[in-house]
Design a protein around this motif. Sequence first.
Motif, PDB file in Angstrom:
ATOM      1  N   GLY B 159       0.822  -1.205   0.000  1.00 23.35           N
ATOM      2  CA  GLY B 159       0.000   0.000   0.000  1.00 23.35           C
ATOM      3  C   GLY B 159       0.858   1.258   0.000  1.00 23.35           C
ATOM      4  O   GLY B 159       0.568   2.232  -0.705  1.00 23.35           O
ATOM      5  N   ALA B 160       1.942   1.235   0.779  1.00 27.24           N
ATOM      6  CA  ALA B 160       2.856   2.374   0.815  1.00 27.24           C
ATOM      7  C   ALA B 160       3.453   2.621  -0.565  1.00 27.24           C
ATOM      8  O   ALA B 160       3.548   3.770  -1.023  1.00 27.24           O
ATOM      9  N   SER B 161       3.838   1.553  -1.246  1.00 29.98           N
ATOM     10  CA  SER B 161       4.436   1.723  -2.577  1.00 29.98           C
ATOM     11  C   SER B 161       3.410   2.269  -3.562  1.00 29.98           C
ATOM     12  O   SER B 161       3.740   3.075  -4.435  1.00 29.98           O
ATOM     13  N   ALA B 162       2.144   1.870  -3.400  1.00 34.29           N
ATOM     14  CA  ALA B 162       1.083   2.426  -4.250  1.00 34.29           C
ATOM     15  C   ALA B 162       0.952   3.929  -3.998  1.00 34.29           C
ATOM     16  O   ALA B 162       0.790   4.724  -4.936  1.00 34.29           O
ATOM     17  N   GLY B 163       1.048   4.333  -2.726  1.00 36.25           N
ATOM     18  CA  GLY B 163       0.990   5.752  -2.380  1.00 36.25           C
ATOM     19  C   GLY B 163       2.163   6.519  -2.963  1.00 36.25           C
ATOM     20  O   GLY B 163       2.016   7.651  -3.447  1.00 36.25           O
ATOM     21  N   LEU B 164       3.323   5.888  -2.940  1.00 41.82           N
ATOM     22  CA  LEU B 164       4.526   6.527  -3.480  1.00 41.82           C
ATOM     23  C   LEU B 164       4.406   6.722  -4.994  1.00 41.82           C
ATOM     24  O   LEU B 164       4.700   7.807  -5.524  1.00 41.82           O
ATOM     25  N   VAL B 165       3.957   5.684  -5.695  1.00 46.33           N
ATOM     26  CA  VAL B 165       3.775   5.791  -7.149  1.00 46.33           C
ATOM     27  C   VAL B 165       2.755   6.878  -7.472  1.00 46.33           C
ATOM     28  O   VAL B 165       2.994   7.744  -8.325  1.00 46.33           O
ATOM     29  N   ALA B 166       1.613   6.843  -6.768  1.00 42.94           N
ATOM     30  CA  ALA B 166       0.532   7.790  -7.056  1.00 42.94           C
ATOM     31  C   ALA B 166       0.980   9.224  -6.801  1.00 42.94           C
ATOM     32  O   ALA B 166       0.687  10.128  -7.596  1.00 42.94           O
ATOM     33  N   SER B 167       1.721   9.451  -5.696  1.00 43.89           N
ATOM     34  CA  SER B 167       2.111  10.827  -5.381  1.00 43.89           C
ATOM     35  C   SER B 167       3.266  11.289  -6.259  1.00 43.89           C
ATOM     36  O   SER B 167       3.365  12.482  -6.578  1.00 43.89           O
ATOM     37  N   ALA B 168       4.134  10.383  -6.692  1.00 45.80           N
ATOM     38  CA  ALA B 168       5.191  10.772  -7.631  1.00 45.80           C
ATOM     39  C   ALA B 168       4.572  11.184  -8.965  1.00 45.80           C
ATOM     40  O   ALA B 168       4.989  12.162  -9.599  1.00 45.80           O
ATOM     41  N   LEU B 169       3.530  10.443  -9.372  1.00 48.26           N
ATOM     42  CA  LEU B 169       2.808  10.793 -10.596  1.00 48.26           C
ATOM     43  C   LEU B 169       2.121  12.155 -10.426  1.00 48.26           C
ATOM     44  O   LEU B 169       2.213  13.039 -11.297  1.00 48.26           O
ATOM     45  N   ALA B 170       1.459  12.326  -9.279  1.00 54.09           N
ATOM     46  CA  ALA B 170       0.767  13.591  -8.997  1.00 54.09           C
ATOM     47  C   ALA B 170       1.768  14.745  -8.958  1.00 54.09           C
ATOM     48  O   ALA B 170       1.495  15.834  -9.474  1.00 54.09           O
ATOM     49  N   ALA B 171       2.936  14.527  -8.354  1.00 57.80           N
ATOM     50  CA  ALA B 171       3.949  15.577  -8.246  1.00 57.80           C
ATOM     51  C   ALA B 171       4.459  15.979  -9.625  1.00 57.80           C
ATOM     52  O   ALA B 171       4.725  17.159  -9.889  1.00 57.80           O
ATOM     53  N   THR B 172       4.577  14.997 -10.520  1.00 53.57           N
ATOM     54  CA  THR B 172       5.036  15.282 -11.883  1.00 53.57           C
ATOM     55  C   THR B 172       4.054  16.222 -12.586  1.00 53.57           C
ATOM     56  O   THR B 172       4.457  17.181 -13.244  1.00 53.57           O
ATOM     57  N   PHE B 173       2.749  15.948 -12.416  1.00 53.86           N
ATOM     58  CA  PHE B 173       1.745  16.823 -13.022  1.00 53.86           C
ATOM     59  C   PHE B 173       1.709  18.180 -12.330  1.00 53.86           C
ATOM     60  O   PHE B 173       1.687  19.220 -12.976  1.00 53.86           O
TER      61      PHE B 173
END
Lengths: 187, 211
Positions: B159-173
């Motif tokens: 779950g933590a890794s899912a949060g990391l992927v999602a927020s890295a994607l969000a940060a890129t946008f």
Amino acid sequence: MALAGRERVWAEWMTAALAGDEAAYHRLLAALAPVLRANARRTLSQMGAPVGDAEDIVQETLLAIHLHRNTWRQTDPIGPWVAAIARYKLIDSLRRRGRRTEVAIDDFADALPDDSADQEEDLGRRQVVQLVDRLQGRQGAIVRAISLEGAGIRDVAAKFGMSEGAVRVALHRGLKSLAQLYRSGDA
Amino acid sequence: MRTEELIHALAADRTVAIRPGRAFVLALAAGAVIAATVLLSTLGIRPDFLVVIHTIRFPYKFVVTIALFAASVRLAFALARPGGDVAAAVRTLGIPALLIGVALVVELVVLPEADWGRRLVGSNARLCLMAIPVIAVGPLAALLLAFRSGAPTSPMRAGASAGLVASALAATFYAAHCTDDSPLFIAAWYSLAIAFVTVVGAVIGSRALRW
């Protein structure tokens, strides 16, 4: 038997199974069961837990391997994959039984099936009978017909007046429900 | 039911679930579309995008967030499969860490000390802290769903890794909107927002990703 050789054979059977070879898949599961059994019995006796619970754990682990075989890739070694699932299910099962535990299995190097573990344990069986009996409706009837009575898909389809496709769908859902019953911890 | 009877039933069942790799690709595509839609329909892209793209600090933000995204996708994929090489994937996270670390040192060297505070605080830290988690909601939901086709032996870490992927994607946008380009700002506020989403992912994962 060399462990690497054993795991190479498992990987070949799993590869064939994923391509639709039922006989290879049956051989694989039958080969895994005694290894899982030896592993479960050894861990239970180390924990001072009743060894009679081993068969429940073996069955729950086989269900997990089956329902998650999409997570194995042909390029991955199969031993660590099976060991990781077995460890997860063992810990889960012991936790449900109210035991705090550390289970250290990195591989099956010292979990060769011995003769005593080759025999299925009868003690825990009554509980499992109850679990498969608790499967509801058509799904339950189909899982029981194929497992307990050893019927084939075609026989079951004829018996219930269903298409073979519908029987396969019901069987799959029934097995998922059975895994859920194990997880709910009523076993 | 004897074990051999169960095996008979298992062998008769040919249904194989979707491979986690495919589920991840679908989730990432859906997540990216949702994130882009949320960004464009609310904040939009900064008006001087085509000008600042020729600077150093602005495009470097994407270098860092995309590196974090790639490394965390690798980690998530390792955590989705039993026996996956998690340690190697965790080491890959050192690359984005190194990228932001080097940029921080360079920034501190080239900036006069009097400017450090202003660059660190930036112009809109509060928006950054809110926008990244909000943009990450869609991708996080999609990724957690994709994880359900996997078999994570550590649901919390998955779950933590899912949060990391999602927020890295969000940060890129979000970086395309954000006018704070200093590595000082990125290291402080982007990291905080990403850490928050990662913790949320861990909490959800530890409950929702059991199997």
